[in-house]
Design a protein around this motif. Structure first.
Motif, PDB file in Angstrom:
ATOM      1  N   PRO A   1       0.793  -1.225  -0.203  1.00 49.56           N
ATOM      2  CA  PRO A   1       0.122  -0.154  -0.054  1.00 49.56           C
ATOM      3  C   PRO A   1       0.776   1.325  -0.026  1.00 49.56           C
ATOM      4  CG  PRO A   1      -0.195  -1.258   2.164  1.00 49.56           C
ATOM      5  CD  PRO A   1       0.365  -1.940   1.123  1.00 49.56           C
ATOM      6  N   THR A   2       1.881   1.125   0.440  1.00 53.79           N
ATOM      7  CA  THR A   2       2.772   2.550   0.595  1.00 53.79           C
ATOM      8  C   THR A   2       3.411   2.738  -0.759  1.00 53.79           C
ATOM      9  OG1 THR A   2       4.697   1.345   1.443  1.00 53.79           O
ATOM     10  CG2 THR A   2       3.209   2.441   2.970  1.00 53.79           C
ATOM     11  N   SER A   3       3.458   1.706  -1.679  1.00 57.68           N
ATOM     12  CA  SER A   3       3.962   2.011  -3.046  1.00 57.68           C
ATOM     13  C   SER A   3       2.548   2.215  -4.009  1.00 57.68           C
ATOM     14  CB  SER A   3       4.616   0.689  -3.405  1.00 57.68           C
ATOM     15  OG  SER A   3       5.936   0.753  -2.901  1.00 57.68           O
ATOM     16  N   VAL A   4       1.595   2.625  -3.449  1.00 61.40           N
ATOM     17  CA  VAL A   4       0.408   2.841  -4.357  1.00 61.40           C
ATOM     18  C   VAL A   4       0.550   4.515  -4.444  1.00 61.40           C
ATOM     19  CG1 VAL A   4      -2.017   2.934  -4.599  1.00 61.40           C
ATOM     20  CG2 VAL A   4      -0.900   0.934  -3.632  1.00 61.40           C
ATOM     21  N   LYS A   5       1.133   4.595  -5.658  1.00 63.95           N
ATOM     22  CA  LYS A   5       1.036   6.086  -6.217  1.00 63.95           C
ATOM     23  C   LYS A   5       0.211   6.264  -7.386  1.00 63.95           C
ATOM     24  CE  LYS A   5       4.402   6.334  -2.915  1.00 63.95           C
ATOM     25  NZ  LYS A   5       4.061   7.108  -1.717  1.00 63.95           N
ATOM     26  N   ALA A   6       0.787   7.396  -8.162  1.00 67.93           N
ATOM     27  CA  ALA A   6       0.071   7.931  -9.177  1.00 67.93           C
ATOM     28  C   ALA A   6       0.128   6.676 -10.545  1.00 67.93           C
ATOM     29  CB  ALA A   6       0.528   8.995  -9.834  1.00 67.93           C
ATOM     30  N   ASN A   7       1.294   5.816 -10.374  1.00 63.83           N
ATOM     31  CA  ASN A   7       1.376   4.820 -11.546  1.00 63.83           C
ATOM     32  C   ASN A   7       1.123   3.442 -11.050  1.00 63.83           C
ATOM     33  OD1 ASN A   7       3.383   4.178  -9.538  1.00 63.83           O
ATOM     34  ND2 ASN A   7       5.013   3.565 -10.908  1.00 63.83           N
ATOM     35  N   TYR A   8       0.144   3.416  -9.906  1.00 60.17           N
ATOM     36  CA  TYR A   8      -0.468   2.109  -9.491  1.00 60.17           C
ATOM     37  C   TYR A   8      -0.794   1.340 -10.239  1.00 60.17           C
ATOM     38  CZ  TYR A   8      -5.524   3.067  -9.164  1.00 60.17           C
ATOM     39  OH  TYR A   8      -6.811   3.508  -9.308  1.00 60.17           O
TER      40      TYR A   8
END
Length: 255
Positions: free
Chosen positions: A66-73
């Protein structure tokens, strides 16, 4: 005695200087099964190399943390799907919701979590849940997705007894690690009210080292401290707890 560490980031840069020694220490303690959660695509190569280096011991998951869920998810989720199309994995994880670092991404975190639960169902795999300051949000998604084919592990469980029972209601095991040894960890106060059939062991290394290593780099060998604490909590020999929790991990991961 065979011990299973159901959650350890052995590919982490924290082990780049002494990974072989670290693995040797864990194996000598009886840890023979290491389940490896994913974070995002930047770690895929390192995870695959780890599996190649320790094929007898290492079992990989895939997923978007979840902490890597960014704009490029969406690109990251496509990467997960591509990996699943190419080879087998033992779980989708770690996935979930983390509101400790960033609350602004809640909506896309929920979308990514839900999408990966559906991927797990499609591939008949367990999920491994990351939850930080997000029990209500996690339970909301699980309630929407609950079904016979939803199952897995609530990694690093730190909730209340009531939240433990709610997690179990979604066919989850509770991942118990270093927090159980903390004076302010609180879960040690009620854990003996949860049947051992619902428990698996983990370290989350290199994070969340148990007492007496708290604040230092964690490693899988330190799972013995978790095992010893559970032996006290359940008034049950370490060997019995190791056996039961390993059998529980086999039921989840199907290996």
């Amino acid at each position: 005695m065979i011990i299973t560490d159901t959650h350890t980031h052995l590919y982490s840069e924290a082990f780049s200087e002494d990974r072989d020694d670290m693995m040797s220490r864990a194996i000598k303690q009886g840890v023979k099964r290491f389940f490896i959660p994913a974070i995002d695509s930047s770690y895929t190569t390192a995870m695959l190399q780890l599996e190649k280096d320790y094929p007898e011991y290492v079992f990989l998951m895939t997923g978007l943390h979840p902490t890597s869920v960014k704009a490029n998810y969406k690109d990251e989720l496509k990467h997960v799907e591509d990996l699943l199309a190419k080879r087998d994995f033992y779980a989708i994880g770690e996935i979930g919701i983390d509101l400790y670092w960033d609350t602004s991404t809640l909506e896309i975190q929920k979308k990514a979590f839900k999408h990966q639960i559906q991927l797990a169902k499609k591939h008949k795999l367990p999920i491994v849940i990351h939850c930080r300051e997000a029990f209500n949000e996690i339970f909301e998604v699980l309630e929407e997705e609950k079904s016979e084919d939803l199952f897995g592990i609530f990694h690093c469980f730190t909730g209340t007894l009531e939240q433990a029972h709610q997690a179990l209601s979604y066919n989850m095991k509770l991942g118990i690690g270093g927090v159980v040894t903390f004076k302010n960890g609180k879960i040690d106060q009620f854990l003996n009210q949860i049947d051992l059939k619902h428990i698996v062991l983990e370290t989350d290394s290199p994070y969340l080292a148990p007492v007496p290593y708290r604040g230092k780099r964690n490693e899988s060998a330190y799972i013995i401290e978790v095992l010893e604490k559970l032996s006290l909590i359940y008034d049950t020999p370490k060997e019995v707890i190791a056996k039961i929790t390993t059998e529980n991990s086999k039921a989840i991961f199907n290996i």
